[in-house]
Write an enzyme that holds these catalytic residues in place. Structure first.
Site, PDB file in Angstrom:
ATOM      1  N   PHE A 166       0.764  -1.054  -0.099  1.00 16.43           N
ATOM      2  CA  PHE A 166       0.066   0.066  -0.021  1.00 16.43           C
ATOM      3  C   PHE A 166       0.698   1.229   0.078  1.00 16.43           C
ATOM      4  O   PHE A 166       0.590   2.071  -1.205  1.00 16.43           O
ATOM      5  CB  PHE A 166      -1.083   0.065   1.005  1.00 16.43           C
ATOM      6  CG  PHE A 166      -1.528   1.335   1.660  1.00 16.43           C
ATOM      7  CD1 PHE A 166      -2.292   1.958   1.063  1.00 16.43           C
ATOM      8  CD2 PHE A 166      -1.463   1.518   3.051  1.00 16.43           C
ATOM      9  CE1 PHE A 166      -2.831   3.223   1.045  1.00 16.43           C
ATOM     10  CE2 PHE A 166      -1.972   2.897   3.468  1.00 16.43           C
ATOM     11  CZ  PHE A 166      -2.358   3.762   2.459  1.00 16.43           C
ATOM     12  N   ASP A 203       9.204  -7.065  -4.262  1.00 16.69           N
ATOM     13  CA  ASP A 203       8.042  -7.258  -3.462  1.00 16.69           C
ATOM     14  C   ASP A 203       8.028  -8.625  -3.886  1.00 16.69           C
ATOM     15  O   ASP A 203       7.956  -9.401  -4.720  1.00 16.69           O
ATOM     16  CB  ASP A 203       6.941  -6.593  -3.852  1.00 16.69           C
ATOM     17  CG  ASP A 203       6.043  -6.411  -2.937  1.00 16.69           C
ATOM     18  OD1 ASP A 203       5.821  -5.347  -2.316  1.00 16.69           O
ATOM     19  OD2 ASP A 203       5.415  -7.797  -2.321  1.00 16.69           O
ATOM     20  N   ASN A 204       7.637  -9.474  -2.975  1.00 18.51           N
ATOM     21  CA  ASN A 204       7.339 -10.893  -2.832  1.00 18.51           C
ATOM     22  C   ASN A 204       5.860 -11.186  -3.069  1.00 18.51           C
ATOM     23  O   ASN A 204       5.369 -12.328  -2.856  1.00 18.51           O
ATOM     24  CB  ASN A 204       7.982 -11.620  -1.555  1.00 18.51           C
ATOM     25  CG  ASN A 204       7.260 -11.723  -0.453  1.00 18.51           C
ATOM     26  OD1 ASN A 204       6.592 -10.689  -0.211  1.00 18.51           O
ATOM     27  ND2 ASN A 204       7.669 -12.303   0.804  1.00 18.51           N
ATOM     28  N   ALA A 239      11.323   1.897   7.163  1.00 23.06           N
ATOM     29  CA  ALA A 239       9.759   2.294   7.570  1.00 23.06           C
ATOM     30  C   ALA A 239       9.683   1.274   8.808  1.00 23.06           C
ATOM     31  O   ALA A 239       9.297   0.283   8.897  1.00 23.06           O
ATOM     32  CB  ALA A 239       8.633   1.640   6.456  1.00 23.06           C
ATOM     33  N   TYR A 299       5.621  -7.947  16.870  1.00 22.82           N
ATOM     34  CA  TYR A 299       5.841  -6.698  15.762  1.00 22.82           C
ATOM     35  C   TYR A 299       6.525  -5.374  16.252  1.00 22.82           C
ATOM     36  O   TYR A 299       7.503  -5.078  15.846  1.00 22.82           O
ATOM     37  CB  TYR A 299       4.371  -6.403  15.176  1.00 22.82           C
ATOM     38  CG  TYR A 299       4.432  -5.454  14.014  1.00 22.82           C
ATOM     39  CD1 TYR A 299       5.165  -5.633  12.844  1.00 22.82           C
ATOM     40  CD2 TYR A 299       3.691  -4.117  14.254  1.00 22.82           C
ATOM     41  CE1 TYR A 299       5.022  -4.660  11.762  1.00 22.82           C
ATOM     42  CE2 TYR A 299       3.873  -3.233  13.082  1.00 22.82           C
ATOM     43  CZ  TYR A 299       4.360  -3.603  11.989  1.00 22.82           C
ATOM     44  OH  TYR A 299       4.583  -2.526  10.896  1.00 22.82           O
TER      45      TYR A 299
END
Ligand code: UDP
Length: 327
Positions: free
Chosen positions: A11, A31-32, A117, A149
């Site tokens: 996103f 990107d996977n 990020a 996380y």
């Protein structure tokens, strides 16, 4: 300028790719497609300065090659979304720690700038509002799955700074707060796309807990603009920045606004946390960033109103479903 965006079909990554291409830069996406989607970059596929590779950051030879060919590395590849983290903790920890370590190691070999990020989740249960970048991180106990996380991202931040101090790697950390906008999907638990989908289907809008918990939502366009402006400034190297908005809204109010914006007949339903997530789940009652560091660096902060954001998300859902029906 040549950019590598890991997680660029996600996103936020796809919006970043779009904005960098729009100013004439060259963008490669790695990107996977684990949580990202080829649909997110479909519209960029023909662009002359755009390329993408379906693959994982764990593929070291591939990663090394792509880092070699870029000037700046934007590292967004990660396991994200509270639902996914609770369901797949091994994947969260391995992807978030192992992946970042590889990116930093290879970028350091070639002295390439890295923009990482991170997330407002790292502030955890802190009640020291607004959250300042140099404030305490208050994380929960390991048996509560969601904390893996925050912990993995906090460790990634330590790694970024360690590479900066020890190996001179030009690394910068962005702590992104609740970022929303077109192309975000609700599969992994994100609240706004979930509410919009429910409202458009006249299904119950599922507010977890009491609905009094609050968040500050920022438009992905604002977040990406701040990201790019910060990444252009040499003074950002070695720094950590909150990126988000300070316009606070409760989740109950958000549900009511979505219902109003869509003219939906959906009832608003309160769902206890243990039914929504897992027993013992800890939600954050509030999350508000301090934006003084951001404002000082850029001279502006994200200001798009939640109503404008909701309208853009509703429009993107409607466009998508029209496109699917037409296909
Ligand atoms: N939430 C909700 N209904 C949903 C999904 C999420 O009420 O269908 C709540 C969630 O419990 C949290 C807030 O919305 O209080 C934001 O959730 P999200 O997962 O989008 O972001 P985060 O928890 O990371 O702030």
């Amino acid at each position: 300028m040549r950019h590598l965006i890991t997680g660029g079909a996600g996103f936020i990554g796809s919006h970043l790719a779009e904005a960098l291409l729009a100013r004439g830069d060259q963008v490669t996406v790695l990107d996977n497609l684990s949580t990202g989607s080829i649909d997110n970059i479909e519209h960029l596929r023909g662009a002359p300065r755009f390329s993408y590779t379906i693959g994982t950051v764990a593929n070291e030879p591939l990663l090394a090659e792509l880092i070699d060919r870029a000037d700046k590395i934007h590292h967004l590849a990660a396991a994200v979304g509270v639902q996914l983290i609770i369901k797949s903790p091994v994947r969260t920890i391995e992807t978030n720690i192992g992946g970042t370590e590889l990116v930093l190691r290879h970028a350091a070999k070639k002295s390439k700038s890295v923009f990482f990020a991170s997330t407002s989740e790292v502030y955890g249960k802190s009640t020291d509002f607004p959250f300042r970048e140099d404030g305490e991180l208050v994380l929960g106990a390991p048996p509560i799955g969601r904390w893996s996380y925050a912990c993995s991202k906090a460790l990634d931040e330590f790694l970024c700074l360690a590479y900066f101090h020890e190996h001179g790697l030009p690394a910068t950390i962005f702590r992104l707060f609740n970022t929303v906008g077109p192309r975000q999907v609700g599969h992994y638990g994100m609240v706004l796309p979930t509410f919009v989908r429910q409202a458009l289907e006249d299904a119950p809008i599922t507010v977890f807990g009491t609905g009094r918990q609050s968040r500050c939502f920022s438009a992905v366009g604002d977040v990406v603009r701040a990201w790019i402006e910060l990444s252009d400034r040499p003074a950002s190297v070695g720094q950590t920045y909150n990126i988000g908005s300070n316009l606070e809204i409760s989740i109950g109010e958000l549900a009511a606004l979505v219902k109003e914006a869509t003219g939906s007949a959906s009832p608003i339903e309160l769902i206890p946390y243990e039914r929504a997530y897992e027993s013992g789940f800890e939600d954050m009652p509030r999350r508000v960033p301090s934006l003084s560091r951001l404002e000082e660096a850029l001279g502006w902060i994200p200001r798009t109103s939640i109503r404008e954001i909701i309208d853009s998300v509703v429009a993107s859902f409607t466009e998508r479903s029209c496109a699917i029906q037409a296909a």
